[in-house]
Design a protein around this motif. Structure first.
Motif, PDB file in Angstrom:
ATOM      1  N   LEU A 180       0.856  -1.176   0.000  1.00  0.00           N
ATOM      2  CA  LEU A 180       0.000   0.000   0.000  1.00  0.00           C
ATOM      3  C   LEU A 180       0.889   1.221   0.000  1.00  0.00           C
ATOM      4  CD1 LEU A 180      -2.830  -0.971   2.408  1.00  0.00           C
ATOM      5  CD2 LEU A 180      -3.014  -0.330   0.024  1.00  0.00           C
ATOM      6  N   THR A 181       0.438   2.233  -0.675  1.00  0.00           N
ATOM      7  CA  THR A 181       1.277   3.405  -0.810  1.00  0.00           C
ATOM      8  C   THR A 181       1.104   4.341   0.347  1.00  0.00           C
ATOM      9  OG1 THR A 181       0.687   3.278  -3.075  1.00  0.00           O
ATOM     10  CG2 THR A 181       1.828   5.242  -2.400  1.00  0.00           C
ATOM     11  N   HIS A 195      -8.834   5.806   1.591  1.00  0.00           N
ATOM     12  CA  HIS A 195      -7.479   5.743   2.165  1.00  0.00           C
ATOM     13  C   HIS A 195      -6.604   6.897   1.651  1.00  0.00           C
ATOM     14  CE1 HIS A 195      -6.151   3.369  -1.458  1.00  0.00           C
ATOM     15  NE2 HIS A 195      -4.983   3.891  -1.171  1.00  0.00           N
ATOM     16  N   ASP A 211      -1.667  -3.511 -14.766  1.00  0.00           N
ATOM     17  CA  ASP A 211      -2.325  -3.224 -13.486  1.00  0.00           C
ATOM     18  C   ASP A 211      -2.147  -1.741 -13.150  1.00  0.00           C
ATOM     19  OD1 ASP A 211      -3.554  -3.653 -11.019  1.00  0.00           O
ATOM     20  OD2 ASP A 211      -1.884  -4.781 -10.143  1.00  0.00           O
ATOM     21  N   SER A 212      -2.918  -1.299 -12.176  1.00  0.00           N
ATOM     22  CA  SER A 212      -2.623  -0.018 -11.551  1.00  0.00           C
ATOM     23  C   SER A 212      -1.561  -0.305 -10.491  1.00  0.00           C
ATOM     24  CB  SER A 212      -3.885   0.585 -10.933  1.00  0.00           C
ATOM     25  OG  SER A 212      -4.607  -0.371 -10.201  1.00  0.00           O
ATOM     26  N   GLN A 239       1.010   1.704  -7.017  1.00  0.00           N
ATOM     27  CA  GLN A 239       1.058   2.773  -6.015  1.00  0.00           C
ATOM     28  C   GLN A 239       1.054   4.148  -6.677  1.00  0.00           C
ATOM     29  OE1 GLN A 239       2.188  -0.264  -5.248  1.00  0.00           O
ATOM     30  NE2 GLN A 239       0.664  -0.193  -3.635  1.00  0.00           N
ATOM     31  N   GLY A 240       0.237   5.033  -6.155  1.00  0.00           N
ATOM     32  CA  GLY A 240       0.119   6.375  -6.731  1.00  0.00           C
ATOM     33  C   GLY A 240      -1.115   6.506  -7.623  1.00  0.00           C
ATOM     34  N   ASP A 241      -1.647   5.345  -8.043  1.00  0.00           N
ATOM     35  CA  ASP A 241      -2.872   5.384  -8.859  1.00  0.00           C
ATOM     36  C   ASP A 241      -4.120   5.373  -7.985  1.00  0.00           C
ATOM     37  OD1 ASP A 241      -1.627   5.345 -11.403  1.00  0.00           O
ATOM     38  OD2 ASP A 241      -1.205   3.219 -11.140  1.00  0.00           O
ATOM     39  N   SER A 242      -3.941   5.089  -6.703  1.00  0.00           N
ATOM     40  CA  SER A 242      -5.074   4.987  -5.779  1.00  0.00           C
ATOM     41  C   SER A 242      -6.021   6.152  -5.909  1.00  0.00           C
ATOM     42  CB  SER A 242      -4.578   4.964  -4.339  1.00  0.00           C
ATOM     43  OG  SER A 242      -4.315   3.654  -3.981  1.00  0.00           O
ATOM     44  N   SER A 300      -8.081   0.844  -5.422  1.00  0.00           N
ATOM     45  CA  SER A 300      -8.072   0.703  -3.970  1.00  0.00           C
ATOM     46  C   SER A 300      -6.819  -0.016  -3.452  1.00  0.00           C
ATOM     47  CB  SER A 300      -9.345  -0.017  -3.525  1.00  0.00           C
ATOM     48  OG  SER A 300      -9.375  -0.193  -2.134  1.00  0.00           O
ATOM     49  N   GLY A 331      -4.040  -3.891  -3.834  1.00  0.00           N
ATOM     50  CA  GLY A 331      -3.584  -5.052  -4.588  1.00  0.00           C
ATOM     51  C   GLY A 331      -2.349  -5.570  -3.891  1.00  0.00           C
ATOM     52  N   GLY A 335       1.245  -6.267  -4.318  1.00  0.00           N
ATOM     53  CA  GLY A 335       2.245  -5.879  -5.312  1.00  0.00           C
ATOM     54  C   GLY A 335       1.539  -5.210  -6.480  1.00  0.00           C
ATOM     55  N   GLY A 360      -5.583  -6.077  -9.574  1.00  0.00           N
ATOM     56  CA  GLY A 360      -5.859  -4.878  -8.796  1.00  0.00           C
ATOM     57  C   GLY A 360      -7.272  -4.957  -8.232  1.00  0.00           C
TER      58      GLY A 360
HETATM   59  N1  ARG Z   1      -3.087   1.466  -2.653  1.00  0.00           N
HETATM   60  C1  ARG Z   1      -2.339   1.894  -3.784  1.00  0.00           C
HETATM   61  C2  ARG Z   1      -2.133   3.385  -3.738  1.00  0.00           C
HETATM   62  O1  ARG Z   1      -2.215   3.940  -2.661  1.00  0.00           O
HETATM   63  C3  ARG Z   1      -2.953   1.405  -5.072  1.00  0.00           C
HETATM   64  C4  ARG Z   1      -2.591   0.030  -5.259  1.00  0.00           C
HETATM   65  C5  ARG Z   1      -3.203  -0.571  -6.434  1.00  0.00           C
HETATM   66  N2  ARG Z   1      -2.532  -1.802  -6.582  1.00  0.00           N
HETATM   67  C6  ARG Z   1      -2.715  -2.613  -7.579  1.00  0.00           C
HETATM   68  N3  ARG Z   1      -1.981  -3.682  -7.637  1.00  0.00           N
HETATM   69  N4  ARG Z   1      -3.627  -2.379  -8.497  1.00  0.00           N
HETATM   70  O2  ARG Z   1      -1.699   4.009  -4.687  1.00  0.00           O
END
Ligand code: ARG
Length: 298
Positions: A31-32, A87, A224-225, A227-230, A251, A253, A255, A263
């Motif tokens: 998680l980012t 979040h 996938d999306s 970290q930073g795409d949340s 939201s 994922g 890794g 994701g």
């Molecule tokens: N929680 C992550 C964020 O804060 C987004 C993670 C999405 N992860 C993924 N594997 N799709 O940016």
């Protein structure tokens, strides 16, 4: 002495908060933290300027007289409101003026021709958001002044509550400036990638039952999306016209882009009523503030 007590209190609050964050990170690896920016779209490509006019970048620390830090994505749903992940909003409800929403943004680290940066006036986290399971990971941000809509800045429609679940295999588009690979770095140019929706059976095996009804999985190995795409948009075509609507919110994922670890997105159709009601309640709240004599307000 008073100051001393205050400092101790602050230290205490700070340490409990950190414990929370560590636990969250342990539960959902990768998680980012907003201070580290997080991940970029993996396996995607450069968007053209204006291709995703609803895409917002959230910048934190606006109030301090500097430009702030990018930490999450979001989607413009009408000229006054942006929807993002809960979040991405923690700690901001009391001080929305720290949150900046950048619209019409294309290059993250440069000013784009039609970029608008608008400070938030309210931040509203879903009341049942669970920091550990990430259930109800949705938050609304009210802009302190309306966005100017045009070719580079526009809203995306929300699905209706009774829209059917998107079927497995359907390709949806996720966009953002997040990491371009797991543990990678942010992208300067807005990225997007088409990811297939993954069926219930498949994803609940992969995530050992952590996926609840209101979550949706999408992605494949290498796409996938991250970290930073949340908080950013997952847009899927809906209905006969095939117009893209905001089906999901990035939201979590395990890794990024790993095999069998798609994701996970908040499914907005389950929150359509919450969104409409929250916006309506806010209008009433403002009207009551202005016209305190209104008897039906109290
Ligand atoms: N929680 C992550 C964020 O804060 C987004 C993670 C999405 N992860 C993924 N594997 N799709 O940016």
């Amino acid at each position: 002495m008073k100051n001393f007590v205050f400092v101790i209190l602050l230290l205490f609050l700070y340490s409990t908060d950190c414990r929370k964050i560590t636990r969250k990170v342990r539960n959902k690896s990768q998680l980012t933290s907003r201070y580290h920016g997080g991940g970029k779209i993996v396996g995607g490509q450069d968007a053209s300027y204006g291709q995703f006019p609803y895409q917002a970048a959230l910048i934190w620390g606006m109030g301090d007289g500097w430009t702030g830090i990018f930490y999450c994505g979001g989607s413009l749903i009408n000229k006054d409101w942006v929807v993002t992940a809960a979040h991405c909003c923690s700690g901001d409800e009391e001080s929305p003026e720290n949150v900046g929403v950048v619209l019409g943004n294309h290059q993250l680290f440069q000013n784009d021709a039609e970029q608008q940066t608008i400070v938030a006036s309210r931040v509203i986290i879903h009341e049942d958001f669970d920091y550990y399971t990430l259930e109800n990971d949705i938050c609304l941000i009210k802009l302190s002044q309306p966005a100017q809509l045009g070719p580079k800045v526009d809203k995306i429609d929300l699905p209706e509550t009774n829209d059917p679940e998107i079927e497995a295999g359907v390709l949806c588009t996720v966009s953002g400036w997040g990491n371009t690979e797991e543990n990678g770095s942010l992208s300067d140019i807005l990225q997007y990638v088409d990811v297939p929706v993954v069926g219930d059976l498949e994803y609940n095996v992969a995530y050992s039952g952590e996926i609840v009804e209101t979550m949706l999985c999408a992605g494949e190995t290498g796409k996938d999306s991250c970290q930073g795409d949340s908080g950013g948009p997952l847009a899927c075509a809906s209905g006969a016209g095939g117009k893209k609507v905001l089906t999901g919110i990035v939201s979590w994922g395990e890794g990024c882009a790993r095999p069998d670890r798609p994701g996970v997105y908040t499914q907005t159709r389950y929150f359509r009523d919450w969104i409409d009601q929250t916006i309506e309640d806010n209008e009433m709240f403002l009207m009551c503030q202005n016209l305190s004599a209104f008897h039906f307000c109290f």
